[in-house]
Design an enzyme around this catalytic site. Structure first.
Site, PDB file in Angstrom:
ATOM      1  N   LYS A  79       0.856  -1.194   0.000  1.00 13.39           N
ATOM      2  CA  LYS A  79       0.000   0.000   0.000  1.00 13.39           C
ATOM      3  C   LYS A  79       0.890   1.242   0.000  1.00 13.39           C
ATOM      4  CE  LYS A  79      -3.830   1.967   2.739  1.00 13.39           C
ATOM      5  NZ  LYS A  79      -4.636   1.814   3.969  1.00 13.39           N
ATOM      6  N   SER A 154      -9.546   1.744   3.058  1.00  8.88           N
ATOM      7  CA  SER A 154      -8.703   2.473   2.161  1.00  8.88           C
ATOM      8  C   SER A 154      -7.662   1.626   1.429  1.00  8.88           C
ATOM      9  CB  SER A 154      -7.973   3.580   2.936  1.00  8.88           C
ATOM     10  OG  SER A 154      -7.152   3.028   3.931  1.00  8.88           O
ATOM     11  N   SER A 178      -9.616  -0.569   7.331  1.00 12.05           N
ATOM     12  CA  SER A 178      -9.095  -0.476   5.963  1.00 12.05           C
ATOM     13  C   SER A 178      -8.373  -1.698   5.426  1.00 12.05           C
ATOM     14  CB  SER A 178      -8.174   0.726   5.841  1.00 12.05           C
ATOM     15  OG  SER A 178      -8.941   1.879   5.724  1.00 12.05           O
TER      16      SER A 178
HETATM   17  N1  GLN Z   1     -13.022   3.907   6.588  1.00 14.15           N
HETATM   18  C1  GLN Z   1     -12.359   4.395   7.747  1.00 14.15           C
HETATM   19  C2  GLN Z   1     -12.016   5.856   7.584  1.00 14.15           C
HETATM   20  O1  GLN Z   1     -12.367   6.387   6.593  1.00 14.15           O
HETATM   21  C3  GLN Z   1     -11.136   3.574   8.039  1.00 14.15           C
HETATM   22  C4  GLN Z   1      -9.927   4.009   7.332  1.00 14.15           C
HETATM   23  C5  GLN Z   1      -8.718   3.182   7.669  1.00 14.15           C
HETATM   24  O2  GLN Z   1      -8.805   2.165   8.341  1.00 14.15           O
HETATM   25  N2  GLN Z   1      -7.580   3.668   7.245  1.00 14.15           N
HETATM   26  O3  GLN Z   1     -11.426   6.453   8.420  1.00 14.15           O
END
Ligand code: GLN
Length: 479
Positions: A79, A154, A178
């Site tokens: 990532k 994400s 994420s």
């Molecule tokens: N969807 C969550 C957010 O928007 C989690 C994001 C993540 O785990 N990086 O913050």
């Protein structure tokens, strides 16, 4: 059609050990898959044949000279938020466009030591803020199961690459879901380790008290192998836990006999998509047939989790992102004076979701609101952690959905951030409590969209969640 990049790490290690294939073969196969599919899928932000082949050749040399490192020659897609020396690290943000990492994250250094090849950078929501990968400044990633739908986020690029045959395995990060959510949407395995299990050194911070690095793979066993290689204490991250790392992959059980699985009633109530509910009910049956004993448990503060998470995560993000000011990293937009330059750089460099969060986070930390929002959220966080501690007195793992609904259409929720935030309800709690969780493919909807099941375990309970996930995936015929 790729032949090697669709295989699991364990399958490839067997072939490498027998001398049937080389790391270069795997990497070339994966690069060919990227070349033929990624224009459509959009999983990668960057990959380099030259760089990947160089690493693969080095792995092949190591193997020939008798090196038996556990992941020798296995390519891992990373990532774009984790620093890999010499490769770009943009966090899918314009503000870091053109930035090249100057050092390896500890997780990356450990994987390199284990012999893995760092095989490209995957797309993500900008600075890991989002649930669909649509917040990337660079490209849209599609769900390989249905390219009109989001891959989740994400870490959507990592999940799409693994599910779409463009990566043997990948790394993601999980601040509020994420890793687990895109794994569930795309039909792969995603493990969020307990807070501190994997060093965060070299991970570009979003919310430092919530972030964790973890694997996205095709099987639970592969996730165990990657975790084993990355986990452990690190003097460069004072929040990392100096606990011995078990041989996770060797210790995977073949039954759930004697295992108590808790079913949190707040996670199985109203608001679940009927098809997700059906998959979860079926998953519960599979676990029972595999020998597990089921107990109902309660996590009474669940209803406060989203609000708590979005206060704490944005507060920490506003502080962490202060460093992107045009002076030290990446892009700079000239201004009349330094303040003007900071403002112009941040205005041009950050996308709308990042700005929304920096503003919200700054607000909840500002004097006068600090006690009402940030401090109160920290107190509720303690209550959420205690909910889990009480639940884990009655069982060793919890079973729950990963998300309330399967992958939705691209663009469907882009204009309604709150609606998107609500989809994080079953994942953010693990980050708030510092515990571990895994998403394992559990079934498909009528439209053939993947649905995952989540196993949550206590802090440092990775063995338990990997064990439950492994037995489940076999019993469900998914492996
Ligand atoms: N969807 C969550 C957010 O928007 C989690 C994001 C993540 O785990 N990086 O913050």
């Amino acid at each position: 059609m790729p032949e090697l990049s669709i295989k699991t790490i364990t399958e490839l290690l067997t072939l490498l050990d027998k001398g049937d294939i080389s790391s270069e073969d795997i990497v070339r196969d994966q690069l060919a898959a990227i070349a033929s599919n990624d224009a459509e899928l959009g999983a990668y932000i960057w990959s380099s044949e030259e760089d990947a082949i160089l690493q693969a050749k080095e792995a092949d040399r190591r193997r020939q000279s008798g090196d038996s490192a556990p992941l020798l020659g296995i390519p891992v897609a990373v990532k774009d938020v984790l620093n890999v020396k010499g490769q770009p690290c943009t966090c899918a943000s314009r503000i870091l466009e053109g930035y090249t990492a100057v050092y390896d994250a500890t997780s990356i250094a450990k994987l390199r030591q284990a012999g893995a090849v760092m095989a490209g950078r995957t797309n993500m929501d900008e600075f890991a803020m989002g649930s669909t990968t649509e917040n990337s400044a660079f490209k849209v990633t599609k769900n390989p199961a249905d390219t009109s739908r989001v891959p989740g986020g994400s870490s959507g690029g990592s999940a799409a690459a693994v599910a779409g045959g463009e990566a043997v395995a990948a790394l993601g990060t999980d601040t509020g879901g994420s890793i687990r959510q895109p794994a569930s949407f795309c039909g792969c395995v995603g493990l969020k380790p307990s807070y501190g299990r994997v060093s965060r050194y070299g991970l570009t911070a979003f919310a430092s008290s919530l972030d964790q690095i973890g694997p996205i793979t095709k099987t639970v066993e592969d996730a165990a192998l990657l975790l084993e290689a990355m986990a452990g204490g690190d003097p460069m991250d004072s929040t990392s836990l100096i606990e011995p790392v078990p041989a996770y992959a060797d210790r995977l059980p073949d039954t759930l006999a004697g295992v108590k699985i808790g079913l949190p009633k707040e996670y199985l109530g109203d608001g679940l998509d009927p098809e997700v509910r059906a998959v979860i009910e079926e998953s519960i049956k599979v676990c029972e047939e595999a020998g597990a004993e089921l107990v109902e448990v309660s996590l009474p503060h669940t209803e406060y989790a989203i609000a708590t998470y979005y206060v704490i995560a944005t507060a920490e993000a506003s502080a962490n992102l202060a460093r992107f000011d045009g002076v030290r990293y990446g892009a700079r937009v000239a201004g009349a004076d330094p303040i003007d330059m900071y403002c112009r750089t941040r205005e041009a460099g950050f996308g709308p979701e990042v700005k929304r969060r920096v503003i919200l986070g700054t607000y909840v930390l500002s004097s006068g609101y600090y006690d009402a929002y940030y401090l109160r959220a920290q107190k509720v966080r303690t209550l959420i952690r205690r909910d889990f501690e009480a639940a884990f007195k009655q069982c060793s793992v919890l079973l729950s959905p990963v998300t309330p609904a399967p992958a939705y259409k691209l663009g469907e929720k882009e204009s309604d951030p709150l609606q998107m935030y609500l989809g994080d309800i079953f994942t953010v709690t693990a980050n708030l409590a510092g515990i571990c969780g895994i998403s394992v493919p559990a079934g498909l909807t009528a439209e053939k969209l993947p649905v995952g099941v989540q196993f949550l375990g206590p802090a440092l309970g990775e063995e338990a969640v990997l064990g439950a996930g492994h037995v489940f995936e076999r019993a469900a015929g998914r492996q």
